[in-house]
Design an enzyme around this catalytic site. Structure first.
Site, PDB file in Angstrom:
ATOM      1  N   ASP A 131       0.711  -1.238  -0.028  1.00  0.00           N
ATOM      2  CA  ASP A 131      -0.062  -0.131  -0.018  1.00  0.00           C
ATOM      3  C   ASP A 131       0.705   1.162   0.048  1.00  0.00           C
ATOM      4  O   ASP A 131       0.369   2.268   0.541  1.00  0.00           O
ATOM      5  CB  ASP A 131      -0.963  -0.058   1.264  1.00  0.00           C
ATOM      6  CG  ASP A 131      -1.762  -0.974   1.288  1.00  0.00           C
ATOM      7  OD1 ASP A 131      -2.359  -1.758   0.287  1.00  0.00           O
ATOM      8  OD2 ASP A 131      -2.073  -1.812   2.593  1.00  0.00           O
ATOM      9  N   HIS A 173      -4.081  -2.139  -6.270  1.00  0.00           N
ATOM     10  CA  HIS A 173      -3.270  -0.846  -6.510  1.00  0.00           C
ATOM     11  C   HIS A 173      -4.239   0.239  -6.943  1.00  0.00           C
ATOM     12  O   HIS A 173      -5.220  -0.071  -7.775  1.00  0.00           O
ATOM     13  CB  HIS A 173      -2.053  -0.839  -7.706  1.00  0.00           C
ATOM     14  CG  HIS A 173      -1.165  -1.748  -7.279  1.00  0.00           C
ATOM     15  ND1 HIS A 173      -0.637  -2.573  -8.458  1.00  0.00           N
ATOM     16  CD2 HIS A 173      -0.242  -1.853  -6.361  1.00  0.00           C
ATOM     17  CE1 HIS A 173       0.285  -3.313  -7.892  1.00  0.00           C
ATOM     18  NE2 HIS A 173       0.635  -2.734  -6.323  1.00  0.00           N
TER      19      HIS A 173
END
EC number: 6.3.4.4
Length: 426
Positions: A12, A40
């Site tokens: 992340d 993503h």
């Protein structure tokens, strides 16, 4: 030239945005490991997207997107994703799938959920995407490789063998419904029909592309600390998250990877269980989570609220070292503009001693953060295009972290969009 975009920490970090941005100059973008268990988030001219299997450079019509042999290939998820982005106005992507990639089966997802249920309070915080059971089967040599879909005789024999083995566990450990080999064969033939037009000898394709001087981007999933060897084992993923694995997961020589862009957040966040030394809680964490990312710090795949913390120099220095970093991309810096002071974790205190080197997991769990507080810049830095224009305290924050981790921060992201990036000379 081959470049890799990888994460320094728990995942992340903003790799999707950096890959999307670098995709402008790339001919080929390759996913080389992991599966649909992490996502993503990307904001560009077409809108906002959460990708899980497709490479993040899929939005350019000049790029070829590749699913490498190291990926846990969830075929319905991949094609659902292609349909979704096309529906949102993105041109039909040029897609190739390695004939040596292995397939995530529906029973892998079931086993993932059954095991988390069995473990109860001791679970690993899995996304239940079938990843650990998939990789277990791959290394136990009972997985299905894409190339096998095209050998009907082999499939008919193998589904019986695999069902037999799985049914022992389903019956005696999990007490769940058994697998019917005919259903398994039907599932595999459906996958074959979906993937057939895209199957390719990816390693050979990339070999030729390198000879032709093509720009190739390798896109990693998650980050260094989720690597099964070098991460916070056992709270890790099941495939190597390191740039070095890009050579294996794409089928290219290791010496071809010339640039390793390691993405670091300006603060820390993590999804799932495991040691997280600089973690913060309560209102302080809630506010950072609310302001963070684009629309808040929630998992792109699961929607789970991410755990929040201050920037961790110890973990990031280690993460960058394990990746073989040539450049650091420093993301979500704009988020910190609300703070009067910004704590940074510069060391770990373990059993009364302070260290700046990242330890093994059982020691990591005893570590307490050693914090240094830096002055905030108290303003919005979105829209700034050059490093010199950033507020002085903002530049000092970047330079302090660069000195602590020992790797050059050459890109600074100050917003979610493709163009919200400041290039910084070394």
């Amino acid at each position: 030239m081959v470049k890799a975009v990888v994460g320094a920490n728990w995942g992340d970090e903003g790799k999707g945005k950096i890959t999307d941005m670098l995709g402008k100059e790339a001919d080929i973008i390759v996913r080389f490991q992991g599966g649909a268990n992490a996502g993503h988030t990307i904001v560009n001219d077409y809108g906002k997207f959460a990708l899980h299997t497709l490479p993040s450079g899929v939005f350019y019509d000049h790029t070829t997107s590749i699913i490498g042999n190291g990926v846990a290939l969830d075929i319905p998820r991949l094609f659902g994703e292609v349909q979704q982005i096309v529906k949102q106005g993105v041109p039909q992507p040029k897609l190739l799938v390695s004939d040596r990639a292995q397939i995530v089966m529906s029973y892998h997802k079931n086993f993932d959920a059954y095991e988390e249920e069995r473990l109860g309070g001791k679970s690993f915080g899995s996304t239940k995407s079938g990843i650990a059971p998939f990789y277990s089967d791959k290394y136990a040599k009972i997985g299905f490789q894409v190339s096998e879909l095209f050998d009907d005789e082999l499939l008919k024999e193998k589904v019986v063998r695999v069902a037999e083995q799985k049914n022992v566990i389903l019956e005696h450990l999990y007490h769940k419904p058994l697998i019917n080999p005919d259903d398994l064969y039907k599932e595999l033939t459906e996958y074959r029909d979906m993937v057939a037009p895209f199957v390719c000898d990816v390693s050979l394709y990339l070999h030729n592309a390198i000879k032709e001087g093509k720009e190739i981007l390798l896109e990693g999933q998650l980050g260094s600390l989720k690597d099964p060897d070098h991460g916070i084992y056992p709270m890790v993923t099941s495939s190597s998250t390191l740039a070095a694995y890009g050579a294996i997961g794409a089928g290219i020589p290791p010496y071809e990877i010339k640039q390793i862009i390691t993405v670091c957040k300006a603060y820390s966040s993590a999804v799932g269980a495991g040691a997280f030394v600089s973690e913060i809680f309560g209102e302080e964490a809630d506010e950072l989570r609310r302001r963070g990312g684009d629309g808040g710090e929630f998992g792109a795949t699961t929607g789970r609220p991410r755990r929040m913390g201050w920037f961790d120099c110890v973990a990031s220095k280690y993460g960058c070292r394990m990746q073989g970093t040539t450049d650091v991309a420093f993301t979500v810096l704009d988020v910190l503009g609300y703070l009067d002071e910004i704590p940074v974790c510069v060391g770990y205190e373990i059993n009364g001693e302070v260290t700046t080197e990242f330890p093994v997991t059982h020691l990591l769990e005893k570590a307490k953060p050693v914090l240094k507080t830096l002055p905030g810049w108290k303003c919005d830095i979105r829209g700034i295009k050059t490093y010199e224009e950033l507020p002085e305290n903002c530049r000092k924050y970047i330079e302090f972290i660069e000195e602590q981790i020992g790797y050059p921060i050459t890109m600074v992201s100050n917003g979610p969009g493709r163009d919200d990036i400041i290039y910084r000379k070394r």
